[in-house]
Design a protein around this motif. Sequence first.
Motif, PDB file in Angstrom:
ATOM      1  N   VAL A   1      -5.238  -0.071   0.087  1.00 59.75           N
ATOM      2  CA  VAL A   1      -4.936   1.138  -0.696  1.00 59.75           C
ATOM      3  C   VAL A   1      -5.954   1.288  -1.834  1.00 59.75           C
ATOM      4  CG1 VAL A   1      -3.201   0.152  -2.282  1.00 59.75           C
ATOM      5  CG2 VAL A   1      -3.096   2.569  -1.691  1.00 59.75           C
ATOM      6  N   LEU A   2      -6.455   0.158  -2.332  1.00 58.51           N
ATOM      7  CA  LEU A   2      -7.501   0.225  -3.371  1.00 58.51           C
ATOM      8  C   LEU A   2      -8.744   0.897  -2.787  1.00 58.51           C
ATOM      9  CD1 LEU A   2      -7.149  -3.336  -4.976  1.00 58.51           C
ATOM     10  CD2 LEU A   2      -6.137  -1.180  -5.767  1.00 58.51           C
TER      11      LEU A   2
ATOM     12  N   ARG B   1     -10.646  11.026 -11.477  1.00 52.21           N
ATOM     13  CA  ARG B   1     -10.969   9.639 -11.141  1.00 52.21           C
ATOM     14  C   ARG B   1      -9.708   8.798 -11.097  1.00 52.21           C
ATOM     15  NH1 ARG B   1     -16.488   9.125 -14.578  1.00 52.21           N
ATOM     16  NH2 ARG B   1     -16.408   6.891 -14.229  1.00 52.21           N
ATOM     17  N   VAL B   2      -9.734   7.773 -10.268  1.00 49.54           N
ATOM     18  CA  VAL B   2      -8.614   6.823 -10.205  1.00 49.54           C
ATOM     19  C   VAL B   2      -9.134   5.464 -10.662  1.00 49.54           C
ATOM     20  CG1 VAL B   2      -6.886   5.709  -8.750  1.00 49.54           C
ATOM     21  CG2 VAL B   2      -7.554   8.077  -8.287  1.00 49.54           C
TER      22      VAL B   2
ATOM     23  N   ALA C   1       0.806  -1.228   0.000  1.00 45.84           N
ATOM     24  CA  ALA C   1       0.000   0.000   0.000  1.00 45.84           C
ATOM     25  C   ALA C   1       0.843   1.284   0.000  1.00 45.84           C
ATOM     26  CB  ALA C   1      -0.937  -0.002   1.204  1.00 45.84           C
ATOM     27  N   GLN C   2       1.890   1.323   0.822  1.00 47.87           N
ATOM     28  CA  GLN C   2       2.612   2.597   1.037  1.00 47.87           C
ATOM     29  C   GLN C   2       3.141   3.266  -0.237  1.00 47.87           C
ATOM     30  OE1 GLN C   2       6.400   2.690   1.005  1.00 47.87           O
ATOM     31  NE2 GLN C   2       6.028   4.891   0.827  1.00 47.87           N
TER      32      GLN C   2
ATOM     33  N   THR D   1     -11.576   4.919  -7.577  1.00 48.23           N
ATOM     34  CA  THR D   1     -12.991   5.267  -7.805  1.00 48.23           C
ATOM     35  C   THR D   1     -13.666   4.285  -8.763  1.00 48.23           C
ATOM     36  OG1 THR D   1     -12.399   6.733  -9.638  1.00 48.23           O
ATOM     37  CG2 THR D   1     -12.580   7.746  -7.458  1.00 48.23           C
ATOM     38  N   ASP D   2     -12.889   3.651  -9.676  1.00 48.95           N
ATOM     39  CA  ASP D   2     -13.456   2.744 -10.678  1.00 48.95           C
ATOM     40  C   ASP D   2     -12.551   1.542 -10.864  1.00 48.95           C
ATOM     41  OD1 ASP D   2     -15.564   4.675 -12.350  1.00 48.95           O
ATOM     42  OD2 ASP D   2     -13.813   5.771 -11.633  1.00 48.95           O
ATOM     43  N   HIS D   3     -13.150   0.344 -10.903  1.00 54.07           N
ATOM     44  CA  HIS D   3     -12.408  -0.872 -11.251  1.00 54.07           C
ATOM     45  C   HIS D   3     -12.817  -1.217 -12.676  1.00 54.07           C
ATOM     46  CE1 HIS D   3     -12.321  -0.982  -6.894  1.00 54.07           C
ATOM     47  NE2 HIS D   3     -11.399  -1.919  -6.935  1.00 54.07           N
ATOM     48  N   VAL D   4     -11.860  -1.284 -13.613  1.00 54.11           N
ATOM     49  CA  VAL D   4     -12.217  -1.485 -15.017  1.00 54.11           C
ATOM     50  C   VAL D   4     -11.357  -2.570 -15.652  1.00 54.11           C
ATOM     51  CG1 VAL D   4     -12.594  -0.342 -17.241  1.00 54.11           C
ATOM     52  CG2 VAL D   4     -12.855   0.978 -15.149  1.00 54.11           C
ATOM     53  N   SER D   5     -12.008  -3.441 -16.447  1.00 52.67           N
ATOM     54  CA  SER D   5     -11.323  -4.532 -17.154  1.00 52.67           C
ATOM     55  C   SER D   5     -11.434  -4.309 -18.661  1.00 52.67           C
ATOM     56  CB  SER D   5     -12.004  -5.859 -16.802  1.00 52.67           C
ATOM     57  OG  SER D   5     -11.636  -6.872 -17.708  1.00 52.67           O
TER      58      SER D   5
END
Length: 236
Positions: free
Chosen positions: A122-123, A83-84, A65-66, A128-132
């Motif tokens: 950390v996620l 957005r991330v 995470a760090q 903000t969005d998980h995208v495949s």
Amino acid sequence: MTRFSVMTLFPEMIDAGLNVSILARAIDKGLIEINSVNIRDYTDNKHGRVDDYTYGGGAGMLMQAQPIYDCYRAICEEKEVSRVIYVTPQGKPFDQKMAVELSKEEHLVFLCGHYEGIDERVLETIVTDHVSIGDYVLTGGELPAMVMIDAISRHITGVLHNEDSCDTESFTDGLLEYPQYSRPEEWMGKKVPQILLSGDHAKVSAWRHKESLIRTKDRRPDLYEKYIESHPDEKI
Ligand code: ADE
């Protein structure tokens, strides 16, 4: 100017892949900016480590995470983040509609995973969005991030020369694009369809639409069925 920041362990891959052709011209024109950032530059570990074993056991290493969080904070300090996007096979499938929607944002951050994944904490904190990009697994998130940045950039005003080419292409109306031909009129015994030489714009349009329907029905029956639901009179 739209900024794409990419958090990655392989920034050279992003730079090499996106600084060519149409996107290189868009960068030159100041329409988009590609900011690839090496996560390793932000680790507190004196040996430069960014990964460690997984609690509970299991194969492979996990990105910690760090370094990711500190990398993200540095990116935010330079320009406000819209957005991330975490690129992951466990995300929502990327499509043209999402590309258009994301093209309206000012600063998109892509987080590219490697090894077995990323510490969930950390996620939860930054994504903000998980995208495949599809139902297959790649060795890292860099190629998916590049695919998405390319597809999004095409919808930013000025990136494509011909404003039309974005609207008539495949997917915009839910159909695949019709076949196209250039010179010569005959090649290896194959002739260009006569109607395209007629100069009759209405007939050419009708022919192209029909070819789009035929092609969609043949290659993407799923898209064809969806289209016919809202245009029942066009069934072939
Ligand atoms: N990382 C690995 N495989 C991926 C995929 N199919 N889409 C997005 N990110 C990925």
